[in-house]
Write a protein that holds these residues in place. Structure first.
Motif, PDB file in Angstrom:
ATOM      1  N   LEU A  26      -1.831   4.992   0.376  1.00  0.00           N
ATOM      2  CA  LEU A  26      -2.906   4.259   1.045  1.00  0.00           C
ATOM      3  C   LEU A  26      -2.432   3.680   2.377  1.00  0.00           C
ATOM      4  N   PHE A  38      -2.734   7.754  -2.337  1.00  0.00           N
ATOM      5  CA  PHE A  38      -4.135   8.099  -2.072  1.00  0.00           C
ATOM      6  C   PHE A  38      -4.419   9.502  -2.593  1.00  0.00           C
ATOM      7  N   ASP A  41     -12.770   5.811   8.271  1.00  0.00           N
ATOM      8  CA  ASP A  41     -12.308   5.948   6.887  1.00  0.00           C
ATOM      9  C   ASP A  41     -12.927   7.179   6.237  1.00  0.00           C
ATOM     10  N   LYS A  59      -7.739  -1.864   3.182  1.00  0.00           N
ATOM     11  CA  LYS A  59      -7.440  -1.523   1.781  1.00  0.00           C
ATOM     12  C   LYS A  59      -6.565  -2.558   1.074  1.00  0.00           C
ATOM     13  N   GLN A  91     -14.369  -4.540  -4.364  1.00  0.00           N
ATOM     14  CA  GLN A  91     -13.540  -4.089  -3.244  1.00  0.00           C
ATOM     15  C   GLN A  91     -14.318  -4.228  -1.941  1.00  0.00           C
ATOM     16  N   SER A 116      -4.134   4.294   5.923  1.00  0.00           N
ATOM     17  CA  SER A 116      -4.485   3.188   6.809  1.00  0.00           C
ATOM     18  C   SER A 116      -4.008   3.433   8.233  1.00  0.00           C
ATOM     19  N   LEU A 176       0.826  -1.215   0.000  1.00  0.00           N
ATOM     20  CA  LEU A 176       0.000   0.000   0.000  1.00  0.00           C
ATOM     21  C   LEU A 176       0.859   1.264   0.000  1.00  0.00           C
ATOM     22  N   LEU A 192      -7.330  -4.111  -2.393  1.00  0.00           N
ATOM     23  CA  LEU A 192      -7.173  -3.289  -3.596  1.00  0.00           C
ATOM     24  C   LEU A 192      -5.968  -3.739  -4.427  1.00  0.00           C
ATOM     25  N   TYR A 230     -17.237   0.310   3.356  1.00  0.00           N
ATOM     26  CA  TYR A 230     -17.737   1.090   2.224  1.00  0.00           C
ATOM     27  C   TYR A 230     -19.223   1.423   2.353  1.00  0.00           C
TER      28      TYR A 230
END
Length: 381
Positions: free
Chosen positions: A49, A42, A144, A82, A97, A53, A37, A85, A122
């Protein structure tokens, strides 16, 4: 038969690809992708990312502790959130995802709630969508969303017009719905400050206030369009917004109490009185004392009002402390006769400066009784 055959020709290769990705992805644990990541940006100013995180993990722990969830599970879910991903499956099917993250976490033997939270981060994805059902999922989802909102806002890229490339509007409404509909009593202002403090750069000094205003303003459509299940006007929303509740759940409680209060026969008169008091205090040039001097209460009407205000303070302050706003406002409705009599027989702007200041102090004290719930002067009347 031809349609079936055609669909099979399209479907079989996709399913074959998916089976291959599933087999390939499981050769590496989900947590082994955490380091990868670091290579995925991002946002330029907000880092990778992986950086995101780390910030979300800290926020998720704080939120989990506040809502009675397991902070360790929230931390682990945020750490893995994440990672899917970087899998081949999500690379080919981006709409999976979170869902694939859940499956891979289950395969790796992660706790069930951690796996479910990876999917729930999400949620809600659109208006009317389901909300996270697990406490861990609620904590990670809010963390998040809040990190994204605070970070993008602090970089000066808040949405304008129809442009909202980072989905801040959806994120703000999502975290508000989770807080209110899942009955989570969160200090949003404190969490915003924590989110801003963890950014890799110094956020502008007015960012905390700006982010709070932006997030809470997303509630306006939620209430005015009937999403809350109660009839709310723009004036009612502004009356509660003026008190700047720290918690979205507290905001909801005040708004529901105000809606119930406005159904009482004395409500309109008291709203008009509060508006009148605000106008009087705004025009006053002298300093309004913090306390009322009983020796300067000359008119029987102001003596009665002062006595009732003192009595009401004793009655409603414990109810405000317990967030029993509906009962508090119902109790305060009994002030109407004394307030009406005061304005009918008392000249507030008396010639004697001491008497005038004392009467202003009495009005300010009376108005403050209502301000614990809402600013009634914002209402029509």
């Amino acid at each position: 038969a031809q349609v079936t055959a055609g669909n099979e020709r399209v479907g079989r290769p996709r399913l074959s690809d998916a089976a291959f990705f599933w087999t390939t992805d499981r050769q590496q644990r989900l947590d082994a992708r955490c380091e990868g990541l670091r290579r995925v940006t991002f946002q330029t100013q907000l880092g990778s990312l992986h950086d995101k995180s780390v910030r979300v993990r800290a926020l998720a722990r704080a939120i989990a502790q506040a809502i009675g969830a397991d902070a360790t599970l929230a931390d682990r879910a945020a750490e893995l959130a994440k990672c899917d991903l970087l899998t081949s499956m999500v690379g080919e099917f981006p709409e999976l995802q979170g869902l694939m993250g859940r499956y891979y976490a289950q395969y790796d033997g992660e706790p069930a709630e951690v796996a479910e939270a990876i999917r729930e981060q999400y949620l809600p994805r659109y208006a009317g969508d389901e909300l996270p059902a697990t406490r861990t999922g609620m904590a990670v989802s809010i963390a998040d969303k809040l990190d994204t909102i605070a970070g993008i806002y602090a970089t000066g890229q808040k949405p304008s017009g129809t442009r909202d490339p980072f989905g801040l509007r959806r994120a703000a409404l999502g975290l508000l719905r989770i807080s209110i509909e899942r009955r989570l009593d969160l200090d949003l202002q404190r969490l915003i400050e924590q989110a801003l403090a963890s950014l890799p750069f110094q956020a502008p000094s007015d960012s905390a206030r700006g982010v709070y205003d932006y997030v809470i303003e997303r509630l306006r459509a939620y209430y005015l369009e009937g999403g809350s299940g109660i009839a709310v006007t723009a004036e009612m929303f502004d009356a509660v917004l003026a008190t700047r509740p720290a918690s979205p759940l507290d905001f909801d409680a005040r708004l529901r109490a105000l809606a119930a209060f406005l159904e009482l026969p004395d409500a309109q008169s008291l709203a008009a009185a509060n508006k009148r008091i605000v106008n009087i205090l705004r025009k006053a040039t002298e300093v309004v004392p913090a306390e009322v001097d009983e020796n300067l209460l000359l008119d029987p009407a102001e003596q009665i009002l002062a006595e009732q205000v003192r009595a009401m303070e004793r009655l409603v302050e414990p109810r405000y402390a317990a967030r029993e706003y509906t009962e508090a406002l119902r109790t305060l409705a009994a002030l109407r006769p004394a307030v009406d009599q005061f304005f009918d027989s008392v000249m507030v702007m008396a010639e004697d400066p001491a008497v005038r200041a004392n009467r202003l102090a009495l009005l300010a004290r009376m108005q403050s009784l209502f301000m614990h719930a809402a600013d009634l002067s914002r209402l029509p009347g």
